[in-house]
Write an enzyme that holds these catalytic residues in place. Structure first.
Site, PDB file in Angstrom:
ATOM      1  N   SER A   1       0.875  -1.168   0.000  1.00  0.00           N
ATOM      2  CA  SER A   1       0.000   0.000   0.000  1.00  0.00           C
ATOM      3  C   SER A   1       0.906   1.208   0.000  1.00  0.00           C
ATOM      4  O   SER A   1       2.032   1.150   0.518  1.00  0.00           O
ATOM      5  CB  SER A   1      -0.909   0.042   1.231  1.00  0.00           C
ATOM      6  OG  SER A   1      -1.514   1.323   1.372  1.00  0.00           O
TER       7      SER A   1
ATOM      8  N   TYR B   1      -1.849   0.444  10.210  1.00  0.00           N
ATOM      9  CA  TYR B   1      -1.889  -0.037   8.828  1.00  0.00           C
ATOM     10  C   TYR B   1      -0.530   0.172   8.168  1.00  0.00           C
ATOM     11  O   TYR B   1       0.000  -0.728   7.506  1.00  0.00           O
ATOM     12  CB  TYR B   1      -2.990   0.700   8.070  1.00  0.00           C
ATOM     13  CG  TYR B   1      -3.264   0.150   6.689  1.00  0.00           C
ATOM     14  CD1 TYR B   1      -3.794  -1.127   6.519  1.00  0.00           C
ATOM     15  CD2 TYR B   1      -3.016   0.916   5.551  1.00  0.00           C
ATOM     16  CE1 TYR B   1      -4.059  -1.628   5.260  1.00  0.00           C
ATOM     17  CE2 TYR B   1      -3.277   0.429   4.286  1.00  0.00           C
ATOM     18  CZ  TYR B   1      -3.799  -0.847   4.142  1.00  0.00           C
ATOM     19  OH  TYR B   1      -4.050  -1.337   2.883  1.00  0.00           O
TER      20      TYR B   1
END
Length: 232
Positions: free
Chosen positions: A135, A148
């Site tokens: 990501s 995250y």
């Protein structure tokens, strides 16, 4: 001959019931691949070319069973796509420790486990390709993304080490680093972000198809896919 024809190739996908995993599975099915699809929501279903299995990437026995049933069904796995992931967003100081632990467990530990089992199989074959979905949050500090980002930065580091360890064994390992993708990832996140400026989920799956079908002779270690307007 269409180089994007995947007849005879077996591809395992985690997180296959939604988002990038689901869209990629649909595209690769059209291209004739044998598919092994793992998701927490799946129950066992089987056709000549598709095996759907329950998979909890946090659980080593579940990952081992997923791998073993894939080999039992198709004899080999040529490509692994690690798409299973979870994102829970809050500032670090206000965040839940349980949420942090879950993201590390699913995103990082889960990727480690699948790479471990399928990587050993590919090592025996002397070939194979692993794709780890990272990501942009794994490379760029974004407010509210502490847990995250930590999990995805870990996936990126894990992938870099795998590249060094497996390159001479004929196995390619690629980090796929998308920016914000318009997918079901955002379904349970409030306030809802503007999906219209994000990367269409089918664009990511098309990039994966392109990478899977590249000619031999060069390895692609990393690809970053960004929305037209940059980080949102």
């Amino acid at each position: 001959m269409d180089k994007h024809n995947l007849n005879g190739k077996t591809i395992a996908i985690t997180g296959s019931s939604k988002g990038i995993g689901k869209e990629t599975a649909s595209l690769l099915k059209e291209r004739g691949a044998n598919l092994v699809l793992g998701s927490r929501g799946n129950t066992t279903k089987m056709t000549d070319h598709i095996l759907e299995l329950h998979l909890d990437v946090q659980n080593e026995q579940s990952v081992k069973s997923f791998y073993e049933q894939a080999i039992q069904k198709f004899g080999k796995v040529d490509v692994l796509i690690n798409s299973a992931g979870v994102g829970l967003f809050d500032s670090i100081l206000d965040s839940s420790t349980d949420d942090f632990d879950q993201m590390i467990s699913v995103n990082l530990r889960g990727t480690y486990l699948t790479c471990k089992y399928f990587g050993k199989h590919m090592e025996k074959m002397g070939k194979g390709h692993i794709f780890n979905l990272v990501s942009i949050a794994g490379t760029t500090p974004l407010p509210g993304c502490g847990g995250y980002s930590a999990s995805k930065s870990g996936v990126l580091g894990l992938t870099k080490v795998l590249q060094v360890e497996l390159r001479k064994k004929g196995i390619q390992v690629t980090s796929v680093i998308p920016g914000a993708v318009s997918s079901s990832f955002w379904d349970n996140i409030e306030p809802k972000p503007d999906l219209s400026s994000m990367i269409p989920v089918e664009s990511v799956s098309n990039h994966l198809l392109y990478l899977i079908t590249q000619d031999s002779g060069a390895y692609i270690d990393e690809i970053t896919i960004m929305p037209p307007l940059g980080i949102l």
